[in-house]
Design an enzyme around this catalytic site. Structure first.
Site, short mmCIF file in Angstrom:
data_model
loop_
_atom_site.label_atom_id
_atom_site.label_comp_id
_atom_site.label_asym_id
_atom_site.label_seq_id
_atom_site.Cartn_x
_atom_site.Cartn_y
_atom_site.Cartn_z
N VAL A 185 2.02 7.59 -6.28
CA VAL A 185 2.02 7.41 -7.74
C VAL A 185 0.66 7.69 -8.38
CG1 VAL A 185 3.93 5.77 -7.79
CG2 VAL A 185 1.58 4.94 -7.48
N TYR A 186 -0.38 7.92 -7.58
CA TYR A 186 -1.68 8.22 -8.16
C TYR A 186 -1.62 9.58 -8.86
CZ TYR A 186 -3.74 4.45 -5.31
OH TYR A 186 -4.05 3.23 -4.74
N GLY A 187 -1.88 9.55 -10.17
CA GLY A 187 -1.79 10.79 -10.93
C GLY A 187 -0.41 11.39 -10.92
N GLY A 241 1.48 11.84 -8.47
CA GLY A 241 1.58 12.75 -7.34
C GLY A 241 0.46 13.77 -7.26
N LYS A 246 0.70 5.77 0.28
CA LYS A 246 1.58 4.62 0.03
C LYS A 246 2.85 5.08 -0.67
CE LYS A 246 -2.66 2.19 -1.26
NZ LYS A 246 -3.34 3.41 -1.78
#
Length: 327
Positions: free
Chosen positions: A52-54, A56, A80
């Protein structure tokens, strides 16, 4: 850089990890490449990201840089899964979602496997054994080498780690738990850290610099180029700008002055060498910031400094965590 075993496993990681929360959002490819190269040249191996960072983009950017810039074999890539952009269900620990998310992560990262795959958070709507079965399947299929969790409270971590050790069949023991931990946030010492130490789970502290506050840069004002000045990150920084935090930051600055070093180094050395800690995950805006953090390698805090910092930042833990027979 010194390498440490991650929990009670054979996996070794650099004792400082590189976080990529802002990659693909606030950190462009040029800055990300500079940081990854600086980290690798300093002997760093553990690079932490999440699906979920950015949205993807963090994984995608890391995948673009691996091999072309740094050999895949030299990195311990951790990602994660389990956080979802659904206001009605923030976490999805179902087997179907997790395994599909892992396949998508591998595609974005451009690799056949991740070294450490972590459940991003506990999902109360999914039976825990189903969530853990996804970890077993990921490892048995070769898509992940090791497995861990993130943001599990004490009883959740203890239950998960014990299940993996005691349940019948081939189970993957938990290698790690990633939790926020710093001089400004010592809540994990109440139950999470004792459980991790007892069960052989390595702790990966996130936000080890108190979301940047422990560097002292917010002591008098909010710098215009800081995360605290951005609309997106300001609410993330705000909880650590109270009087209690100010007192702790002042103690860190005093210690740094006495040791002829920086508050960043004092705060990072303190967390790095806490019992049970494998590797703090450090996020930086650019290579210059990261270089400053990595230069902590040669610093070990004197016992009296550690004790003073312990005292000024000590959380209040009473019954049943301390000797309640005297209360």
């Amino acid at each position: 850089m010194e390498q440490r075993h991650l929990g009670r496993t054979g996996l070794r990681v650099s004792r400082i990890g590189l976080g990529t929360l802002t990659w693909g959002r606030g950190t462009d490819e040029h800055d990300a490449a500079d940081m990854l190269k600086v980290f690798w040249e300093a002997g760093g191996t553990l690079v932490d990201t999440a699906d979920v960072y950015g949205d993807g983009d963090s994984e995608y950017l890391l995948g673009r840089l691996v091999e072309g810039l740094v050999p895949r074999r030299d990195l311990v890539i951790a990602t994660k899964a389990g956080s979802v952009p659904d206001p009605d269900r923030r976490f999805n620990g179902s087997r179907g979602h997790l395994l599909a998310a892992l396949d998508a992560s591998l595609q974005r990262l451009g690799t056949d496997y991740v070294d450490l795959w972590q459940v991003h958070a506990f999902d109360p709507e999914t039976p825990l054994d189903e969530t853990l079965q996804a970890l077993d399947l990921a490892v048995s299929s070769g898509r992940a080498r090791y497995a861990g969790v993130s943001n599990f409270c004490g009883w959740q971590l203890a239950k998960a780690a014990t299940w993996q050790l005691a349940a019948s069949g081939t189970r993957t023991r938990l290698a790690s738990t990633q939790m926020e931990y710093s001089l400004l946030q010592r809540g994990v010492e109440r139950e999470v850290l004792p459980a991790a130490l007892d069960l052989g789970v390595g702790l990966l502290p996130s936000s080890p610099l108190g979301r940047g506050v422990l560097t002292g840069k917010y002591r008098h004002a909010t710098p215009a180029d800081s995360r605290g000045a951005s609309d997106h990150m300001a609410p993330f920084i705000a909880p650590y700008l109270d009087d209690t935090a100010t007192r702790i930051v002042d103690a860190v600055i005093t210690a740094a002055d006495g040791l002829a070093t920086t508050p960043l180094h004092v705060a990072l050395a303190w967390i790095r060498d806490r019992p049970g800690v494998a590797a703090p995950i450090v996020g930086a805006r650019n290579a210059q910031q990261l270089t400053a953090a990595l230069s902590v390698e040669a610093l070990s805090l004197p016992d009296e400094i550690c004790q003073a910092l312990d005292d000024v930042s000590a959380p209040v833990h009473r019954y049943p965590d301390q000797d309640w027979s005297t209360l």
